[in-house]
Design a protein around this motif. Structure first.
Motif, mmCIF file in Angstrom:
data_model
loop_
_atom_site.group_PDB
_atom_site.id
_atom_site.type_symbol
_atom_site.label_atom_id
_atom_site.label_comp_id
_atom_site.label_asym_id
_atom_site.label_seq_id
_atom_site.Cartn_x
_atom_site.Cartn_y
_atom_site.Cartn_z
ATOM 1 N N VAL A 181 84.619 16.365 14.660
ATOM 2 C CA VAL A 181 85.787 15.775 14.190
ATOM 3 C C VAL A 181 86.891 16.837 14.325
ATOM 4 O O VAL A 181 87.949 16.681 14.407
ATOM 5 N N GLN A 182 86.294 18.112 13.641
ATOM 6 C CA GLN A 182 87.206 19.127 13.632
ATOM 7 C C GLN A 182 87.630 19.798 14.979
ATOM 8 O O GLN A 182 88.190 20.978 15.042
ATOM 9 N N TYR A 199 99.276 10.448 4.712
ATOM 10 C CA TYR A 199 97.732 10.877 4.253
ATOM 11 C C TYR A 199 98.128 12.487 3.900
ATOM 12 O O TYR A 199 97.532 13.524 4.499
ATOM 13 N N LEU A 202 94.547 14.296 2.892
ATOM 14 C CA LEU A 202 93.771 14.438 4.098
ATOM 15 C C LEU A 202 94.610 15.419 4.943
ATOM 16 O O LEU A 202 93.829 16.448 6.021
ATOM 17 N N VAL A 205 93.672 18.775 3.844
ATOM 18 C CA VAL A 205 92.317 18.926 4.304
ATOM 19 C C VAL A 205 91.940 19.303 5.643
ATOM 20 O O VAL A 205 91.306 20.326 5.925
ATOM 21 N N TYR A 206 92.841 18.931 6.635
ATOM 22 C CA TYR A 206 92.674 18.968 7.814
ATOM 23 C C TYR A 206 93.011 20.222 8.427
ATOM 24 O O TYR A 206 92.762 21.121 9.193
ATOM 25 N N GLN A 209 91.028 23.195 7.812
ATOM 26 C CA GLN A 209 89.929 23.011 8.435
ATOM 27 C C GLN A 209 88.505 22.931 7.541
ATOM 28 O O GLN A 209 87.535 23.384 7.783
ATOM 29 N N GLU A 210 88.710 21.752 6.674
ATOM 30 C CA GLU A 210 87.590 21.601 5.752
ATOM 31 C C GLU A 210 86.800 20.121 6.169
ATOM 32 O O GLU A 210 86.055 19.943 5.691
ATOM 33 N N TYR A 211 87.550 19.582 6.890
ATOM 34 C CA TYR A 211 87.129 18.201 7.477
ATOM 35 C C TYR A 211 86.355 18.231 8.608
ATOM 36 O O TYR A 211 87.108 18.574 9.606
ATOM 37 N N GLU A 212 84.873 18.110 8.709
ATOM 38 C CA GLU A 212 84.420 18.219 9.918
ATOM 39 C C GLU A 212 83.020 17.782 10.099
ATOM 40 O O GLU A 212 82.545 17.416 8.771
ATOM 41 N N ASP A 213 82.352 17.609 11.088
ATOM 42 C CA ASP A 213 81.008 17.157 10.953
ATOM 43 C C ASP A 213 79.787 17.992 10.540
ATOM 44 O O ASP A 213 78.770 17.477 9.977
ATOM 45 N N ASP A 218 76.636 21.360 2.113
ATOM 46 C CA ASP A 218 76.540 20.294 1.276
ATOM 47 C C ASP A 218 75.399 19.944 0.702
ATOM 48 O O ASP A 218 75.392 19.407 -0.238
#
Length: 237
Positions: A181-182, A199, A202, A205-206, A209-213, A218
């Protein structure tokens, strides 16, 4: 007084080493151990769908009908293969929290090594020897919390569910051929549309670079939150 195994779930008696009464005739050419080991071999190499009476019979040089001298059904076969493949839990450290971390980590590694175990149908609470060893190990660690047995079982179910969910997600991400995703081109496409579409969170977050596969840390983060919640429950009790 003899035990009646007729009403037991498939594979339960066999998993505990209770063999059916041997009918008269030639000595069996195979053993349950051979059949189960072959099933695990197929699962490790080709996945869950490869574990079948037909394939195992062909590999061992017998007819499929001959397999029914040892196991009554594919369901029974899967129960035996699953329990053997799960194996025994590791020695857990002292303290319920370090023990829970080690228990979860061991199960995550088990599913990473044998992802086909995630495809085995769940038909109820664990009742076979090795699976119950995992339950016993974690319940023993949780017994030091002072919680009731009911609460400890609830904590165990929560941890087990978390492991399976994480392992399933990791498996799917690991087998995906799609771009993450990133990926840079994805970000360039999405960010202006996120800004225009309203958004703001979001977008931030994008851009960070916090939103990724990737799962990254985690597992540890989610597990720590679960254990913190158990700590709160312990304090309340």
């Amino acid at each position: 007084m003899t035990e009646d195994h007729g009403e037991l779930p498939p594979g339960l008696a066999l998993s505990w080493g209770v063999l059916p009464v041997q009918r008269r005739g030639p000595k069996p050419a195979l053993s349950i151990e051979q059949i189960v080991a072959t099933g695990i071999e197929f699962g490790d190499r080709d996945g869950f769908e490869a574990i079948s009476l037909q394939r195992i019979a062909a590999h061992l040089g017998v007819t499929t009908n001959a397999m029914y001298r040892y196991v009554r059904s594919k369901e029974e076969l899967i129960v035996l293969v699953n329990d053997k493949a799960v194996g025994l839990p590791p020695e857990l450290p002292e303290g319920w929290r370090p023990a829970a971390i080690a228990w979860v980590d061991a199960q995550v590694k088990l599913y990473a090594e044998r992802p086909w175990l995630l495809d085995v149908p769940i038909r109820g609470a664990p009742v076979t020897p090795n699976q119950l060893r995992w339950v016993e190990a974690m319940l023993t660690a949780l017994s030091a919390t002072g919680l009731s047995q009911h609460d400890n079982l609830g904590c165990l179910l929560l941890l087990s569910g978390y492991v399976r969910n994480y392992a399933s997600l990791a498996r799917q991400l690991g087998s995906s051929a799609d771009a993450p995703v990133q990926a840079e081109q994805v970000g360039r496409f999405l960010v202006p549309r996120l800004i225009e579409g309203g958004y703001p969170t979001l977008t931030s977050v994008y851009l960070n670079q916090e939103y990724e596969d990737g799962l990254d840390d985690d597992l540890e983060f989610g597990l720590a939150r679960i254990l913190d919640g158990i700590d709160v429950l312990i304090a309340k009790r």
